[in-house]
Motif scaffolding. Structure first.
Motif, PDB file in Angstrom:
ATOM      1  N   SER A  38     -51.798  15.486 -13.121  1.00 43.63           N
ATOM      2  CA  SER A  38     -52.035  16.275 -14.324  1.00 43.63           C
ATOM      3  C   SER A  38     -53.511  16.580 -14.450  1.00 43.63           C
ATOM      4  O   SER A  38     -54.351  15.925 -13.842  1.00 43.63           O
ATOM      5  N   ALA A  39     -53.798  17.590 -15.252  1.00 39.67           N
ATOM      6  CA  ALA A  39     -55.175  17.998 -15.516  1.00 39.67           C
ATOM      7  C   ALA A  39     -55.229  18.651 -16.887  1.00 39.67           C
ATOM      8  O   ALA A  39     -54.223  19.166 -17.381  1.00 39.67           O
ATOM      9  N   SER A  40     -56.389  18.609 -17.495  1.00 40.53           N
ATOM     10  CA  SER A  40     -56.603  19.269 -18.786  1.00 40.53           C
ATOM     11  C   SER A  40     -57.366  20.571 -18.569  1.00 40.53           C
ATOM     12  O   SER A  40     -58.237  20.643 -17.707  1.00 40.53           O
ATOM     13  N   TYR A  41     -57.015  21.556 -19.366  1.00 37.79           N
ATOM     14  CA  TYR A  41     -57.671  22.862 -19.309  1.00 37.79           C
ATOM     15  C   TYR A  41     -58.017  23.293 -20.725  1.00 37.79           C
ATOM     16  O   TYR A  41     -57.240  23.066 -21.649  1.00 37.79           O
ATOM     17  N   ALA A  42     -59.166  23.932 -20.890  1.00 39.17           N
ATOM     18  CA  ALA A  42     -59.574  24.501 -22.178  1.00 39.17           C
ATOM     19  C   ALA A  42     -59.629  26.010 -22.012  1.00 39.17           C
ATOM     20  O   ALA A  42     -60.308  26.517 -21.118  1.00 39.17           O
ATOM     21  N   ALA A 103     -40.950  25.612 -32.697  1.00 40.07           N
ATOM     22  CA  ALA A 103     -41.945  25.446 -31.639  1.00 40.07           C
ATOM     23  C   ALA A 103     -42.280  23.965 -31.522  1.00 40.07           C
ATOM     24  O   ALA A 103     -42.048  23.191 -32.455  1.00 40.07           O
ATOM     25  N   GLN A 104     -42.792  23.583 -30.382  1.00 39.55           N
ATOM     26  CA  GLN A 104     -43.127  22.194 -30.125  1.00 39.55           C
ATOM     27  C   GLN A 104     -44.543  22.095 -29.571  1.00 39.55           C
ATOM     28  O   GLN A 104     -45.059  23.060 -29.008  1.00 39.55           O
ATOM     29  N   PRO A 105     -45.162  20.901 -29.669  1.00 42.65           N
ATOM     30  CA  PRO A 105     -46.500  20.730 -29.101  1.00 42.65           C
ATOM     31  C   PRO A 105     -46.479  20.515 -27.590  1.00 42.65           C
ATOM     32  O   PRO A 105     -47.535  20.501 -26.950  1.00 42.65           O
ATOM     33  N   ALA A 106     -45.298  20.372 -26.993  1.00 45.41           N
ATOM     34  CA  ALA A 106     -45.171  20.222 -25.544  1.00 45.41           C
ATOM     35  C   ALA A 106     -43.886  20.891 -25.086  1.00 45.41           C
ATOM     36  O   ALA A 106     -42.899  20.931 -25.825  1.00 45.41           O
ATOM     37  N   ILE A 107     -43.926  21.419 -23.865  1.00 46.84           N
ATOM     38  CA  ILE A 107     -42.757  22.100 -23.306  1.00 46.84           C
ATOM     39  C   ILE A 107     -42.818  21.991 -21.793  1.00 46.84           C
ATOM     40  O   ILE A 107     -43.896  21.886 -21.210  1.00 46.84           O
ATOM     41  N   THR A 108     -41.643  22.012 -21.150  1.00 43.53           N
ATOM     42  CA  THR A 108     -41.577  22.003 -19.692  1.00 43.53           C
ATOM     43  C   THR A 108     -41.019  23.337 -19.220  1.00 43.53           C
ATOM     44  O   THR A 108     -39.983  23.790 -19.710  1.00 43.53           O
ATOM     45  N   GLN A 109     -41.739  23.953 -18.305  1.00 48.01           N
ATOM     46  CA  GLN A 109     -41.340  25.234 -17.706  1.00 48.01           C
ATOM     47  C   GLN A 109     -41.523  25.121 -16.196  1.00 48.01           C
ATOM     48  O   GLN A 109     -42.610  24.747 -15.736  1.00 48.01           O
ATOM     49  N   ASP A 110     -40.507  25.440 -15.424  1.00 50.32           N
ATOM     50  CA  ASP A 110     -40.593  25.483 -13.960  1.00 50.32           C
ATOM     51  C   ASP A 110     -41.184  24.200 -13.374  1.00 50.32           C
ATOM     52  O   ASP A 110     -41.994  24.242 -12.448  1.00 50.32           O
ATOM     53  N   GLY A 111     -40.822  23.037 -13.927  1.00 55.57           N
ATOM     54  CA  GLY A 111     -41.309  21.774 -13.389  1.00 55.57           C
ATOM     55  C   GLY A 111     -42.715  21.390 -13.831  1.00 55.57           C
ATOM     56  O   GLY A 111     -43.269  20.414 -13.360  1.00 55.57           O
ATOM     57  N   LEU A 112     -43.299  22.172 -14.727  1.00 58.42           N
ATOM     58  CA  LEU A 112     -44.627  21.887 -15.267  1.00 58.42           C
ATOM     59  C   LEU A 112     -44.489  21.550 -16.741  1.00 58.42           C
ATOM     60  O   LEU A 112     -43.795  22.244 -17.472  1.00 58.42           O
ATOM     61  N   THR A 113     -45.164  20.502 -17.198  1.00 61.90           N
ATOM     62  CA  THR A 113     -45.156  20.155 -18.611  1.00 61.90           C
ATOM     63  C   THR A 113     -46.493  20.520 -19.207  1.00 61.90           C
ATOM     64  O   THR A 113     -47.542  20.149 -18.681  1.00 61.90           O
ATOM     65  N   PHE A 114     -46.451  21.270 -20.298  1.00 61.31           N
ATOM     66  CA  PHE A 114     -47.642  21.728 -21.011  1.00 61.31           C
ATOM     67  C   PHE A 114     -47.672  21.031 -22.365  1.00 61.31           C
ATOM     68  O   PHE A 114     -46.701  21.112 -23.111  1.00 61.31           O
ATOM     69  N   ALA A 115     -48.782  20.356 -22.678  1.00 60.19           N
ATOM     70  CA  ALA A 115     -48.896  19.619 -23.938  1.00 60.19           C
ATOM     71  C   ALA A 115     -50.242  19.895 -24.593  1.00 60.19           C
ATOM     72  O   ALA A 115     -51.286  19.794 -23.941  1.00 60.19           O
ATOM     73  N   SER A 137     -57.287  23.066 -25.921  1.00 59.04           N
ATOM     74  CA  SER A 137     -57.182  22.223 -24.726  1.00 59.04           C
ATOM     75  C   SER A 137     -55.744  21.772 -24.575  1.00 59.04           C
ATOM     76  O   SER A 137     -55.104  21.390 -25.560  1.00 59.04           O
ATOM     77  N   LEU A 138     -55.240  21.853 -23.360  1.00 59.60           N
ATOM     78  CA  LEU A 138     -53.893  21.385 -23.100  1.00 59.60           C
ATOM     79  C   LEU A 138     -53.852  20.650 -21.782  1.00 59.60           C
ATOM     80  O   LEU A 138     -54.693  20.870 -20.908  1.00 59.60           O
ATOM     81  N   ARG A 139     -52.910  19.744 -21.680  1.00 54.29           N
ATOM     82  CA  ARG A 139     -52.696  18.976 -20.451  1.00 54.29           C
ATOM     83  C   ARG A 139     -51.492  19.569 -19.744  1.00 54.29           C
ATOM     84  O   ARG A 139     -50.442  19.773 -20.344  1.00 54.29           O
ATOM     85  N   VAL A 140     -51.686  19.816 -18.445  1.00 51.51           N
ATOM     86  CA  VAL A 140     -50.602  20.330 -17.608  1.00 51.51           C
ATOM     87  C   VAL A 140     -50.247  19.234 -16.618  1.00 51.51           C
ATOM     88  O   VAL A 140     -51.107  18.755 -15.875  1.00 51.51           O
ATOM     89  N   THR A 141     -48.989  18.832 -16.633  1.00 56.52           N
ATOM     90  CA  THR A 141     -48.512  17.791 -15.720  1.00 56.52           C
ATOM     91  C   THR A 141     -47.563  18.428 -14.728  1.00 56.52           C
ATOM     92  O   THR A 141     -46.624  19.124 -15.117  1.00 56.52           O
TER      93      THR A 141
END
Length: 152
Positions: A38-42, A103-115, A137-141
């Motif tokens: 995972s990594a965080s992006y702004a 809506a939610q603060p996290a979601i999974t799309q195509d095997g990636l989780t965005f939070a 800023s969000l974390r992508v796992t």
């Protein structure tokens, strides 16, 4: 005597190769376990980031309907973030929000989780101030799992 010595060395070498192969297969089995990275992006509105070759994430829009400081409001409002995920599977849009209906603060799309992680600035602006330069800023796992043999 020499033939016996050569035969013994050959057996030891063969045993060493077999042992090395069994170590390699054990290590290979351990590599079959699911891996998470995972990594965080702004991002600011309109910015995008490459998550992997051929996969990009774009923050298309920030919608802030929260009650501004100094205003009289009948509801608190919310802030939401509209994203577009583009990959070899096509483009998928999704919305992240902490307290927005549907809506939610996290979601999974195509095997990636965005939070969601944090928002800058975290508070709504004053009543007559211009919209701030938001940054979210969000974390992508990324969940990676090798194909498992079918169980019969």
């Amino acid at each position: 005597m020499q033939a016996r010595l050569i035969g013994t060395i050959g057996c030891l070498l063969t045993a060493g190769v077999v042992a090395a192969c069994s170590i390699d297969s054990t290590q290979a089995e351990n590599n079959d376990k699911p891996r998470k990275t995972s990594a965080s992006y702004a991002l600011r509105q309109g910015e995008s980031v490459m998550l992997a070759p051929g996969t990009t994430l774009k923050l298309e829009r920030i919608n802030d309907s929260r009650c501004r400081k100094g205003a009289v409001c009948v509801w608190a409002g919310y802030i939401s973030y509209s994203f577009a995920l583009t990959s070899r599977l096509g483009t998928r849009s999704f919305v992240l929000a902490e307290n927005m209906p549907n809506a939610q603060p996290a979601i999974t799309q195509d095997g990636l989780t965005f939070a969601l992680e944090k928002l800058e600035p975290p508070e709504p602006p004053p009543l007559h101030a211009p919209a701030p330069d938001y940054k979210v800023s969000l974390r992508v796992t990324i969940n990676q799992q090798r194909a498992q043999p079918a169980k019969t």
